[in-house]
Scaffold this motif. Structure first.
Motif, PDB file in Angstrom:
ATOM      1  N   MET A 130      -6.369  -4.904  22.587  1.00  0.00           N
ATOM      2  CA  MET A 130      -5.001  -5.467  22.973  1.00  0.00           C
ATOM      3  C   MET A 130      -5.004  -6.882  22.183  1.00  0.00           C
ATOM      4  O   MET A 130      -6.041  -7.537  22.418  1.00  0.00           O
ATOM      5  CB  MET A 130      -4.534  -5.545  24.329  1.00  0.00           C
ATOM      6  N   LEU A 131      -3.871  -7.025  21.702  1.00  0.00           N
ATOM      7  CA  LEU A 131      -3.541  -8.457  21.056  1.00  0.00           C
ATOM      8  C   LEU A 131      -3.577  -9.473  22.351  1.00  0.00           C
ATOM      9  O   LEU A 131      -3.084  -9.428  23.225  1.00  0.00           O
ATOM     10  CB  LEU A 131      -2.296  -8.452  20.201  1.00  0.00           C
ATOM     11  N   LEU A 132      -4.072 -10.570  21.739  1.00  0.00           N
ATOM     12  CA  LEU A 132      -3.896 -11.691  22.547  1.00  0.00           C
ATOM     13  C   LEU A 132      -2.671 -12.147  22.981  1.00  0.00           C
ATOM     14  O   LEU A 132      -2.268 -12.625  24.143  1.00  0.00           O
ATOM     15  CB  LEU A 132      -4.849 -13.025  22.224  1.00  0.00           C
ATOM     16  N   LYS A 133      -1.856 -12.016  21.968  1.00  0.00           N
ATOM     17  CA  LYS A 133      -0.399 -12.466  22.174  1.00  0.00           C
ATOM     18  C   LYS A 133       0.302 -11.421  22.940  1.00  0.00           C
ATOM     19  O   LYS A 133       1.404 -12.054  23.707  1.00  0.00           O
ATOM     20  CB  LYS A 133       0.522 -12.094  20.904  1.00  0.00           C
ATOM     21  N   LEU A 192      -0.601 -10.405  25.937  1.00  0.00           N
ATOM     22  CA  LEU A 192      -0.944 -10.763  27.116  1.00  0.00           C
ATOM     23  C   LEU A 192       0.193 -11.299  27.983  1.00  0.00           C
ATOM     24  O   LEU A 192       0.622 -10.495  28.915  1.00  0.00           O
ATOM     25  CB  LEU A 192      -2.109 -11.796  27.263  1.00  0.00           C
ATOM     26  N   ASP A 203      -6.601  -2.970  29.667  1.00  0.00           N
ATOM     27  CA  ASP A 203      -6.109  -4.433  30.062  1.00  0.00           C
ATOM     28  C   ASP A 203      -4.559  -4.691  30.129  1.00  0.00           C
ATOM     29  O   ASP A 203      -4.193  -5.178  31.200  1.00  0.00           O
ATOM     30  CB  ASP A 203      -6.530  -5.430  28.795  1.00  0.00           C
ATOM     31  N   ALA A 248     -11.678  -6.925  34.944  1.00  0.00           N
ATOM     32  CA  ALA A 248     -12.291  -6.701  33.527  1.00  0.00           C
ATOM     33  C   ALA A 248     -11.534  -7.627  32.422  1.00  0.00           C
ATOM     34  O   ALA A 248     -11.803  -7.581  31.274  1.00  0.00           O
ATOM     35  CB  ALA A 248     -11.786  -5.220  33.103  1.00  0.00           C
ATOM     36  N   LEU A 249     -10.726  -8.555  33.023  1.00  0.00           N
ATOM     37  CA  LEU A 249     -10.399  -9.511  31.888  1.00  0.00           C
ATOM     38  C   LEU A 249     -11.168 -10.411  31.520  1.00  0.00           C
ATOM     39  O   LEU A 249     -12.268 -10.877  32.424  1.00  0.00           O
ATOM     40  CB  LEU A 249      -8.943 -10.398  32.453  1.00  0.00           C
ATOM     41  N   PRO A 250     -10.951 -11.051  30.257  1.00  0.00           N
ATOM     42  CA  PRO A 250     -12.307 -12.193  29.935  1.00  0.00           C
ATOM     43  C   PRO A 250     -12.082 -13.296  30.644  1.00  0.00           C
ATOM     44  O   PRO A 250     -13.061 -14.116  30.737  1.00  0.00           O
ATOM     45  CB  PRO A 250     -11.743 -12.503  28.488  1.00  0.00           C
ATOM     46  N   LEU A 309      -9.705 -18.741  24.794  1.00  0.00           N
ATOM     47  CA  LEU A 309     -10.351 -18.345  23.622  1.00  0.00           C
ATOM     48  C   LEU A 309     -10.199 -19.278  22.389  1.00  0.00           C
ATOM     49  O   LEU A 309      -8.851 -19.531  22.059  1.00  0.00           O
ATOM     50  CB  LEU A 309      -9.828 -16.874  23.215  1.00  0.00           C
ATOM     51  N   PHE A 354     -10.313 -19.232  18.492  1.00  0.00           N
ATOM     52  CA  PHE A 354     -10.612 -18.074  17.574  1.00  0.00           C
ATOM     53  C   PHE A 354     -11.364 -18.894  16.307  1.00  0.00           C
ATOM     54  O   PHE A 354     -12.097 -18.109  15.608  1.00  0.00           O
ATOM     55  CB  PHE A 354      -9.494 -17.544  17.033  1.00  0.00           C
ATOM     56  N   SER A 355     -10.933 -20.066  15.797  1.00  0.00           N
ATOM     57  CA  SER A 355     -11.443 -20.483  14.766  1.00  0.00           C
ATOM     58  C   SER A 355     -13.028 -21.210  14.920  1.00  0.00           C
ATOM     59  O   SER A 355     -13.608 -21.515  13.914  1.00  0.00           O
ATOM     60  CB  SER A 355     -10.660 -21.958  14.310  1.00  0.00           C
ATOM     61  N   LEU A 399     -17.693 -18.018  15.119  1.00  0.00           N
ATOM     62  CA  LEU A 399     -17.286 -16.747  14.823  1.00  0.00           C
ATOM     63  C   LEU A 399     -18.190 -15.624  15.456  1.00  0.00           C
ATOM     64  O   LEU A 399     -17.817 -14.746  16.293  1.00  0.00           O
ATOM     65  CB  LEU A 399     -17.061 -16.247  13.318  1.00  0.00           C
ATOM     66  N   GLN A 412     -18.194 -15.375  19.036  1.00  0.00           N
ATOM     67  CA  GLN A 412     -16.960 -14.452  19.433  1.00  0.00           C
ATOM     68  C   GLN A 412     -17.485 -13.058  19.351  1.00  0.00           C
ATOM     69  O   GLN A 412     -17.164 -12.291  20.320  1.00  0.00           O
ATOM     70  CB  GLN A 412     -15.887 -14.748  18.405  1.00  0.00           C
ATOM     71  N   MET A 413     -17.975 -12.605  18.395  1.00  0.00           N
ATOM     72  CA  MET A 413     -18.235 -11.134  17.858  1.00  0.00           C
ATOM     73  C   MET A 413     -19.028 -10.862  19.037  1.00  0.00           C
ATOM     74  O   MET A 413     -18.859  -9.468  19.351  1.00  0.00           O
ATOM     75  CB  MET A 413     -18.780 -11.090  16.501  1.00  0.00           C
TER      76      MET A 413
END
Lengths: 483, 319
Positions: free
Chosen positions: B1-4, B6, B159, B253-255, B307, B309-310, B313, B316-317
């Motif tokens: 699912m996209l973060l956006k 949420l 999610d 289950a959410l981050p 989170l 993102f930049s 990396l 993150q992965m």
């Protein structure tokens, strides 16, 4: 003479009618719908149309219009009368559509590599190289299978004899397939008995076929591919289709801000962090896709995307640059293109086309503006078109000026007697002109939809089928006649 | 699912529940009114106050008209598309969020949401008499339940499903405390005497909890009333305790589950440590305020997972 079963239905002379023969007899594929009307009467038909409208509104099938700077959602217009085509005819047509896309893809690949077709003088080089659709940064790039236009919407029309002709090839971001699918869903709810009665080929495998095609483009075969549909956003006029296809395929619907490129790899920003993207089904025009490569002012783009694509780390469908073959001037050369690459004759002909850039043909066009349909080479949505017989002297004069100023930008075609089909207008069945847009996919394999989206001009006598300009649609039934 | 997504899916759950609960609030208070004596101090603007609006101010800005205060308040709660707390505005917000995350929701639910929207557009345009209003609000609740039922029967356990349910239960916790606040404020005593027993069958009725309340009463050793029931009885699906439990269960289950759970525990602690029966109405009102503040904080924690993102990396992965 009125056709049996369709009340006092009056065909338009010189036009092929999809459901009724010239002698007034019902065409065999339309037998079931004719029986239905015989049995239940036209009052029932009107009631089903109302039921159909309610179903569309409950299903939320809509399209977005721009009006006075606002976006307005309109319910999708669907006529209760289907358009029928015998499967034997469709077999041949779909073979022709696949042939055409295969040749166009060989053409595009050639243009971005050796340019043999230009060197051999089949297509004038300046026509291609000066086109704004020829994207120089794409030169030398090899998309998977050498296929650039993975999704094509080809507009077909019939001439007076009933023969299918290609009107145009949409190779950029063709839309409409979601309405083809939703039209069928609606019709099955409204006419369950007709579907039980006749052998109508299903259309609903398209989302799966689309997913399979996209998956075949993944640069990491073997892994479960991460596919995203890239949309300009919720305010785009085709957003309904974008969200519909993403939902049907089970892929993410992303905007540019949901993606980022690092070390030439594209990532999706998910709830659980970054996820590598393998295939992007873009519904954004290619020149807006990466501000670093094309339009620096694009706010819809993803910086670095083209570099990642050029390195083969991500696939983009349709590949940037594939619009070079979606040009109404190039269109005139497609029969030669098919012959050049495949050594075959086209299975579906073009509409005869005059190129204004050729002085002789231009002269003819200018002398016959009141007879011809003149189209700009690079517009879509039915904009900028002059329909000669329905235009004023003033409009013809304006078009003549425009052609003289920029002949490369215009083509002309004879005004076709587009086919018609009985359409419910104010409670009465009347003939209305229509076209057909099938969708063809090419990745590892070639696929063509069973039928396509039939668009119908709802205004009497009109030839403009675009929904943005008052057009409607019909469900397209490919009926088995090869038992 | 996209973060956006949420936020959109979380709000989808909140708005759906808000529609349902606003309808229930309206019916509960209408009942309360019918139950009250003629000389009761019941004041309609209070309904706007508990929804976070300034009722008196809103009403004073209205142009003069023949409408009763009750009708004016119902305008803000039902028909006025510009009112932040109206059923109509909740429905447009619901539709807008659904449109944005259409790819995540099953077709059947999409269609239910559409018909809910069409129904409200048709029926919530004009103010109606009490009897009609009661039926309309019942129908709104029923249709909201249908959306939830369709979703429960068709949506992938993902999610998105979890966030939708979290949204519903955060909103429900919020609205239950607001509905209680109406009760409490109605009985607010000038003197700080021990709180009176609350016995509002009408409110419990609107919350669908009359029978289970009687069951609850029959199985408690100590003196309890509707306040204890609505706050602490975790077996009743509209109690605060139940809602918190559901949020915690759906967040696993959410981050950012750790941050969410921490907030939930704080609210649960607040429930446990208070000796509810010793509170005056004033203190009870304050406690409800505390819960509402806690719910706002919980919302913020849910909608802003941290989170980066930049940043690194590879880290993150592997996460």
């Amino acid at each position: 003479m009125g056709a049996k079963s369709f009340g006092h239905y009056q065909q338009i002379s010189q036009c092929f009618d999809e459901l009724v023969q010239a002698d007034g007899q019902i065409r065999p594929p339309a037998a079931a719908i004719a029986r239905f009307i015989d049995r239940h009467g036209s009052a029932e038909l009107i009631q089903r149309q109302e039921q159909l409208n309610q179903t569309i509104s409950a299903m939320g099938v809509c399209f977005t219009l721009y009006s006075d700077g606002n976006n307005i959602d309109r319910c999708w217009p669907l006529d209760v009368m289907p358009r029928t085509i015998p499967s034997s005819e469709w077999q041949k047509t779909s073979a022709g559509l696949k042939q055409r896309l295969a040749a166009l893809n060989l053409f595009i690949d050639d243009l971005y590599h050796d340019q043999r077709i230009l060197k051999d003088g089949i297509v004038p080089a300046d026509l291609v190289l000066d086109s704004r659709n020829y994207l120089a940064p794409c030169k030398g790039i090899s998309p998977r299978y050498g296929v650039w236009a993975n999704i094509c919407g080809t507009d077909l029309v019939r001439d007076g004899s009933g023969k299918f002709l290609v009107l145009e090839d949409n190779l950029r971001v063709p839309s409409g397939v979601s309405y083809m699918l939703e039209n069928r869903t609606v019709m099955k709810r409204v006419f369950p008995e007709l579907f039980a009665d006749s052998f109508i080929y299903p259309v609903d495998d398209y989302p799966h076929q689309l997913w399979r095609m996209l998956a075949s483009l993944s640069p990491r075969p073997g892994d479960v591919p991460c596919i995203v549909l890239l949309t300009p956003g919720v305010y785009n006029s085709a957003y309904f289709e974008h969200s519909f296809l993403a939902q049907q395929m089970g892929v993410e619907l992303a905007e540019n801000t949901d993606l980022l490129v690092q070390d030439d790899i594209v990532y999706l920003k998910t709830l659980h962090g970054l996820q590598r993207v393998d295939v992007i089904y873009r519904r954004v025009d290619d020149i807006f896709i990466d501000p670093q490569a094309f339009r620096p002012d694009s706010v819809l783009g993803i910086p670095g995307l083209i570099k990642a694509w050029a390195k083969g780390n991500v696939s983009i469908a349709n590949a940037p640059g594939s619009g070079v073959a979606d040009d109404k001037v190039i269109y005139a050369y497609v029969p030669e293109i098919i012959n050049y690459y495949l050594g075959e004759q086209p299975l579906i002909d073009n509409v005869p086309t005059y190129l204004c850039l050729d002085p002789k043909q231009r002269e003819y066009v200018l002398a016959n503006l009141d007879q011809l349909v003149v189209k700009p080479a690079n517009e879509s949505g039915g904009y900028g078109i002059l329909i000669g017989p329905r235009s004023t002297k003033e409009e013809q004069q304006q078009m003549a000026e425009a052609i003289k100023a920029n002949p490369r930008n215009f083509i002309a075609q004879p005004t076709l007697a587009l086919s018609t089909a009985p359409t419910l207008c104010d409670g009465v069945l009347e003939p209305r002109h229509l076209d057909l847009r099938p969708f063809i996919l090419q990745g590892r394999d070639l696929y063509c939809t069973t039928g396509g989206l039939s668009r119908v001009a709802l205004k009497k006598g009109s030839l403009v089928v675009n929904s943005s300009q008052g057009g409607g649609s019909k469900d397209t039934w490919i009926i088995n006649d090869e038992v | 699912m996209l973060l956006k997504s949420l936020d959109h899916i979380f709000w989808l759950g909140r708005y759906l529940e808000r529609l349902d609960d606003t309808a229930r609030l309206i019916n509960a208070t209408s009942h309360l009114l019918i139950d009250s004596h003629k000389d009761s101090q019941f004041s309609w603007p209070l309904l706007l106050d508990v929804l976070g609006q300034n009722g008196a101010e809103l009403l004073s800005q209205l142009p003069p008209s023949d409408l009763t205060v009750e009708q004016q308040v119902m305008g803000f709660l039902i028909t006025d598309a510009d009112s932040e707390v109206s059923i109509r505005s909740a429905c447009s917000a619901l539709k807008q969020n659904a449109r944005t995350v259409r790819q995540l929701i099953p077709r059947d639910m999409w269609e239910e949401l559409n018909s809910l929207d069409l129904f409200l557009q048709e029926h919530c345009q004009q103010l109606q008499g009490r009897q009609h209003r009661y039926r309309l609000m019942t129908e709104v609740s029923r249709r909201c339940q249908m959306v939830v039922g369709v979703l429960d029967g068709t949506m992938l356990r993902s999610d998105a499903f979890d966030l939708f349910n979290i949204g519903r239960h955060v909103e429900r916790a919020d609205m239950t405390t607001r509905i209680m606040d109406v009760m409490v404020l109605q009985q607010l005593q000038p003197t700080d005497i021990k709180r009176p027993r609350f016995r509002w069958t009408s409110i419990l009725n609107a919350l669908g909890g009359v029978e289970s309340y009687h069951y609850y009463l029959a199985h408690q050793n100590t003196e309890v009333d509707a306040v204890d029931y609505l706050l602490t009885y975790a077996d009743f699906p509209r109690s605060l305790a139940y809602c918190l439990h559901r949020v915690a269960a759906s967040a696993k289950a959410l981050p950012h589950s750790a941050a969410i759970l921490q907030r939930v525990w704080q609210l649960q602690d607040l429930l446990k440590t208070q000796n509810l029966s010793e509170l005056t109405t004033g203190q009870l009102h304050q406690l409800i305020d505390q819960f509402q503040t806690g719910i706002i904080e919980l919302h913020q924690v849910i909608s802003t997972p941290k989170l980066e993102f930049s940043a690194d990396l590879s880290q993150q992965m592997s996460a």
